[in-house]
Scaffold this motif. Structure first.
Motif, PDB file in Angstrom:
ATOM      1  N   UNK A  13       0.820  -1.207   0.000  1.00  0.00           N
ATOM      2  CA  UNK A  13       0.000   0.000   0.000  1.00  0.00           C
ATOM      3  C   UNK A  13       0.857   1.260   0.000  1.00  0.00           C
ATOM      4  N   UNK A  14       2.024   1.216   0.626  1.00  0.00           N
ATOM      5  CA  UNK A  14       2.938   2.356   0.581  1.00  0.00           C
ATOM      6  C   UNK A  14       3.356   2.644  -0.856  1.00  0.00           C
ATOM      7  N   UNK A  15       3.635   1.609  -1.615  1.00  0.00           N
ATOM      8  CA  UNK A  15       4.033   1.786  -3.017  1.00  0.00           C
ATOM      9  C   UNK A  15       2.882   2.355  -3.835  1.00  0.00           C
ATOM     10  N   UNK A  16       1.685   1.853  -3.589  1.00  0.00           N
ATOM     11  CA  UNK A  16       0.510   2.329  -4.311  1.00  0.00           C
ATOM     12  C   UNK A  16       0.225   3.787  -3.961  1.00  0.00           C
ATOM     13  N   UNK A  17       0.385   4.134  -2.698  1.00  0.00           N
ATOM     14  CA  UNK A  17       0.176   5.516  -2.256  1.00  0.00           C
ATOM     15  C   UNK A  17       1.117   6.456  -3.005  1.00  0.00           C
ATOM     16  N   UNK A  18       2.347   6.043  -3.185  1.00  0.00           N
ATOM     17  CA  UNK A  18       3.329   6.858  -3.899  1.00  0.00           C
ATOM     18  C   UNK A  18       2.943   7.025  -5.360  1.00  0.00           C
ATOM     19  N   UNK A  19       2.394   5.987  -5.959  1.00  0.00           N
ATOM     20  CA  UNK A  19       2.035   6.024  -7.376  1.00  0.00           C
ATOM     21  C   UNK A  19       0.804   6.882  -7.651  1.00  0.00           C
ATOM     22  N   UNK A  20      -0.140   6.970  -6.720  1.00  0.00           N
ATOM     23  CA  UNK A  20      -1.447   7.582  -7.050  1.00  0.00           C
ATOM     24  C   UNK A  20      -1.468   9.111  -7.213  1.00  0.00           C
ATOM     25  N   UNK A  32     -10.254   2.983  -5.580  1.00  0.00           N
ATOM     26  CA  UNK A  32     -10.177   4.435  -5.387  1.00  0.00           C
ATOM     27  C   UNK A  32     -10.903   5.170  -6.528  1.00  0.00           C
ATOM     28  N   UNK A  33     -10.678   4.741  -7.746  1.00  0.00           N
ATOM     29  CA  UNK A  33     -11.315   5.381  -8.906  1.00  0.00           C
ATOM     30  C   UNK A  33     -12.830   5.175  -8.886  1.00  0.00           C
ATOM     31  N   UNK A  34     -13.272   3.993  -8.471  1.00  0.00           N
ATOM     32  CA  UNK A  34     -14.711   3.740  -8.347  1.00  0.00           C
ATOM     33  C   UNK A  34     -15.333   4.675  -7.308  1.00  0.00           C
ATOM     34  N   UNK A  43     -15.551   8.162  -8.675  1.00  0.00           N
ATOM     35  CA  UNK A  43     -16.590   8.216  -9.707  1.00  0.00           C
ATOM     36  C   UNK A  43     -17.979   8.323  -9.066  1.00  0.00           C
ATOM     37  N   UNK A  44     -18.223   7.532  -8.045  1.00  0.00           N
ATOM     38  CA  UNK A  44     -19.513   7.602  -7.360  1.00  0.00           C
ATOM     39  C   UNK A  44     -19.739   8.973  -6.728  1.00  0.00           C
ATOM     40  N   UNK A  45     -18.695   9.520  -6.107  1.00  0.00           N
ATOM     41  CA  UNK A  45     -18.823  10.853  -5.523  1.00  0.00           C
ATOM     42  C   UNK A  45     -19.147  11.882  -6.589  1.00  0.00           C
ATOM     43  N   UNK A  46     -18.495  11.772  -7.735  1.00  0.00           N
ATOM     44  CA  UNK A  46     -18.747  12.712  -8.833  1.00  0.00           C
ATOM     45  C   UNK A  46     -20.184  12.673  -9.312  1.00  0.00           C
ATOM     46  N   UNK A  47     -20.746  11.480  -9.459  1.00  0.00           N
ATOM     47  CA  UNK A  47     -22.090  11.391 -10.033  1.00  0.00           C
ATOM     48  C   UNK A  47     -23.183  11.638  -8.998  1.00  0.00           C
ATOM     49  N   UNK A  48     -22.802  11.748  -7.733  1.00  0.00           N
ATOM     50  CA  UNK A  48     -23.786  12.040  -6.691  1.00  0.00           C
ATOM     51  C   UNK A  48     -23.746  13.495  -6.217  1.00  0.00           C
TER      52      UNK A  48
END
Length: 201
Positions: free
Chosen positions: A9-16, A184-186, A189-194
């Motif tokens: 998760x540390x690696x993913x956090x750095x990438x996002x 995270x993207x899902x 996306x939900x926040x955007x459409x609501x």
């Protein structure tokens, strides 16, 4: 296993990019107590917290692993799931609770022990999901074709909202590190459409 997940998760956090904390230093639980997921059980704990802070402070998004216990003695049960949580000034949600509908939920509705908000135009959605909330008119106004489309493709998710807060998760399911970016993207996306305005991501 826990250390492997933390390092992944540390690696993913750095990438996002997101910030990563193994424990929750910001005491998020008080912000979450209005959600059904966080009303249950004891020994509640947030771990593996990933956070995105919008530069203009318009919203803050989090992903974390959440655990709690129910029962006692030999019947003690631990519940563990990964949760997406967003606080956004652009959200203005009614209090609602959406989850996969089981035969027990349908039976309760038949006996008039519970109220499920159904949509005639979207019978498959209504068949697969239970949607609850006191302000039915407000909830119906909030729902839109994009929401129905999302949940027709993405099965077995739960969604809860109230005012400026929204959470998204699969009950008792830890999202693998390899799927965190998609999760995270899902959630975004939900926040955007609501919400009334797009988050601009």
């Amino acid at each position: 296993m826990a250390n492997y997940r933390s390092e992944s998760l540390k690696k993913i956090a750095y990438e996002l990019p997101l910030s990563y904390q193994e424990e929750d230093p910001n005491a998020l639980l008080p912000f979450l107590e209005d959600f059904r997921l966080f009303r249950r059980g004891r020994r509640k704990k947030i771990q593996n917290l990933l956070t995105y802070q919008h530069p203009m402070l318009d919203f803050q998004a989090h992903i974390f692993d959440y655990r709690f216990k129910t029962g006692g003695g030999n019947s003690t049960r631990q519940h563990l799931q990964t949760v997406f949580f967003i606080r956004s000034k652009k959200l203005g949600l009614p209090a609602f609770f959406l989850r996969p509908e089981s035969i027990f939920h349908k039976f309760g509705e038949f006996l008039k022990l519970r109220k499920d908000i159904d949509f005639e135009k979207f019978p498959e959605f209504s068949k697969q999901y239970e949607l609850q909330g006191e302000d039915e008119d407000y909830i119906r106004a909030m729902m839109n074709d994009q929401v129905f489309h999302f949940f027709s493709i993405n099965k077995n998710w739960s969604l809860e909202g109230v005012n400026y807060y929204l959470i998204f998760y699969k009950k008792n399911r830890i999202i693998p590190a390899s799927k965190i970016k998609d999760f995270y993207e899902k959630g975004l996306h939900l926040a955007n459409i609501l919400e009334a305005e797009d988050l601009g991501l």
